[in-house]
Design a protein around this motif. Structure first.
Motif, PDB file in Angstrom:
ATOM      1  N   TYR A  36       0.847  -1.187   0.000  1.00  0.00           N
ATOM      2  CA  TYR A  36       0.000   0.000   0.000  1.00  0.00           C
ATOM      3  C   TYR A  36       0.886   1.241   0.000  1.00  0.00           C
ATOM      4  CZ  TYR A  36      -4.112  -2.798   1.257  1.00  0.00           C
ATOM      5  OH  TYR A  36      -5.141  -3.699   1.268  1.00  0.00           O
ATOM      6  N   GLN A  38       0.750   5.448   1.018  1.00  0.00           N
ATOM      7  CA  GLN A  38      -0.025   6.434   1.756  1.00  0.00           C
ATOM      8  C   GLN A  38       0.615   7.809   1.682  1.00  0.00           C
ATOM      9  OE1 GLN A  38      -0.569   5.849   6.033  1.00  0.00           O
ATOM     10  NE2 GLN A  38      -2.570   6.827   5.934  1.00  0.00           N
ATOM     11  N   SER A  41      -2.230  12.679   5.349  1.00  0.00           N
ATOM     12  CA  SER A  41      -3.647  13.019   5.545  1.00  0.00           C
ATOM     13  C   SER A  41      -4.577  12.293   4.582  1.00  0.00           C
ATOM     14  CB  SER A  41      -3.864  14.537   5.410  1.00  0.00           C
ATOM     15  OG  SER A  41      -3.106  15.205   6.388  1.00  0.00           O
ATOM     16  N   GLN A  42      -4.142  11.166   4.046  1.00  0.00           N
ATOM     17  CA  GLN A  42      -5.001  10.335   3.208  1.00  0.00           C
ATOM     18  C   GLN A  42      -4.942   8.897   3.705  1.00  0.00           C
ATOM     19  OE1 GLN A  42      -4.487  10.623  -1.035  1.00  0.00           O
ATOM     20  NE2 GLN A  42      -4.008  12.808  -0.968  1.00  0.00           N
ATOM     21  N   GLY A  43      -5.942   8.107   3.339  1.00  0.00           N
ATOM     22  CA  GLY A  43      -5.909   6.685   3.647  1.00  0.00           C
ATOM     23  C   GLY A  43      -4.952   5.954   2.723  1.00  0.00           C
ATOM     24  N   PRO A  44      -4.453   4.793   3.138  1.00  0.00           N
ATOM     25  CA  PRO A  44      -3.576   4.006   2.268  1.00  0.00           C
ATOM     26  C   PRO A  44      -4.276   3.621   0.973  1.00  0.00           C
ATOM     27  CG  PRO A  44      -3.499   3.184   4.522  1.00  0.00           C
ATOM     28  CD  PRO A  44      -4.623   4.163   4.455  1.00  0.00           C
ATOM     29  N   PHE A  46      -4.117   0.820  -2.238  1.00  0.00           N
ATOM     30  CA  PHE A  46      -3.586  -0.453  -2.720  1.00  0.00           C
ATOM     31  C   PHE A  46      -2.719  -0.222  -3.948  1.00  0.00           C
ATOM     32  CE2 PHE A  46      -3.671  -4.953  -3.610  1.00  0.00           C
ATOM     33  CZ  PHE A  46      -3.651  -5.037  -4.997  1.00  0.00           C
ATOM     34  N   TYR A  87       3.807   0.596   2.573  1.00  0.00           N
ATOM     35  CA  TYR A  87       3.620  -0.466   3.563  1.00  0.00           C
ATOM     36  C   TYR A  87       3.570  -1.826   2.875  1.00  0.00           C
ATOM     37  CZ  TYR A  87       2.047   3.220   6.772  1.00  0.00           C
ATOM     38  OH  TYR A  87       1.954   4.348   7.564  1.00  0.00           O
ATOM     39  N   ASP A 103       5.370   0.166  10.367  1.00  0.00           N
ATOM     40  CA  ASP A 103       5.613   1.599  10.238  1.00  0.00           C
ATOM     41  C   ASP A 103       5.975   2.025   8.823  1.00  0.00           C
ATOM     42  OD1 ASP A 103       7.133   1.782  13.531  1.00  0.00           O
ATOM     43  OD2 ASP A 103       5.040   1.943  12.895  1.00  0.00           O
TER      44      ASP A 103
END
Lengths: 111, 116
Positions: A36, A38, A41-44, A46, A87, A103
């Motif tokens: 993923y 990221q 201030s955003q979601g991960p 795919f 990630y 992390d």
């Protein structure tokens, strides 16, 4: 769920290929490897998923050796907009609810 | 479909107050997840649903936290008696689960909670 280990940070320059390696020594037989991205201030988001050998899509490639104890995300010709946290997750479909992100690797692309 | 949406995007509350967040998943997705993320850390799993059934809760989720997905569509996450340590980004994700699918998760933009 297999624990994953990634470098904390990496630097690169625009136009270069970037390879981020993730180790998952305790990966189980039914575990997939998923990456993923990221931005702050955003979601991960795919990027790519694989089980073995090589997977390629329009944004990245994922290389998984035969023993599956590690994997490498390859980003071709990065640009400044690829600066983000990446990630690696190793888990099976039945464990999807237990996704453990760690992390991640902070990639900084410089001009 | 425009993806996973979350409301509100930001919430500032005083310690001790209750807050509720909403997540609307991608319509055909049967799984819905909640995560919490603090600055510099990766997302931490909180709980997930398959349709309306809550299948797992993390031990991180204290009794002050409750989540529902009453009709198998949208979900709410409520935090009662908020504490300063609850300040974080709360992320929702959804996926289409089947034994043969990749089960990739699609994340919403998150709700940033600040407890003062």
């Amino acid at each position: 769920l297999a624990k994953t280990t990634q470098p904390i940070s990496m630097d690169s320059y625009e136009g270069q290929e970037v390879n981020i390696t993730c180790s998952h020594n305790n990966i189980a037989t039914n575990d997939y490897i998923t990456w993923y991205q990221q931005f702050p201030s955003q979601g991960p988001r795919f990027i790519i998923q694989g089980y073995k050998t090589k997977v390629t899509n329009e944004v990245a490639s994922l290389f998984i050796p035969a023993d599956r104890k590690s994997s490498t995300l390859s980003l071709p010709r990065v640009s400044l907009s690829d600066t983000a946290v990446y990630y690696c997750l190793a888990g099976g479909n039945t464990n999807a609810g237990k996704s453990t992100f760690g992390d991640g690797t902070t990639l900084t692309v410089k001009p | 479909d425009t993806g996973v949406s979350q409301d509100p995007r930001h919430k500032i509350t005083k310690r001790g107050q209750n807050v509720t967040f909403r997540c609307d998943p991608i319509s055909e997705h049967n799984r819905l997840y909640w995560y919490r993320q603090t600055l510099g850390q990766g997302p931490e799993f909180l709980t997930y649903f398959q349709n309306e059934a809550q299948l797992e809760k993390s031990r991180l989720l204290s009794d002050r936290f409750s989540a529902e997905r009453p009709k198998g569509s949208f979900s709410t996450l409520e935090i009662q008696r908020t504490e300063q340590g609850d300040s974080a980004m709360y992320l929702c994700a959804s996926s289409f689960y089947s034994k043969s699918s990749s089960n990739e998760q699609y994340f919403g933009p998150g709700t940033r909670l600040t407890v003062t």
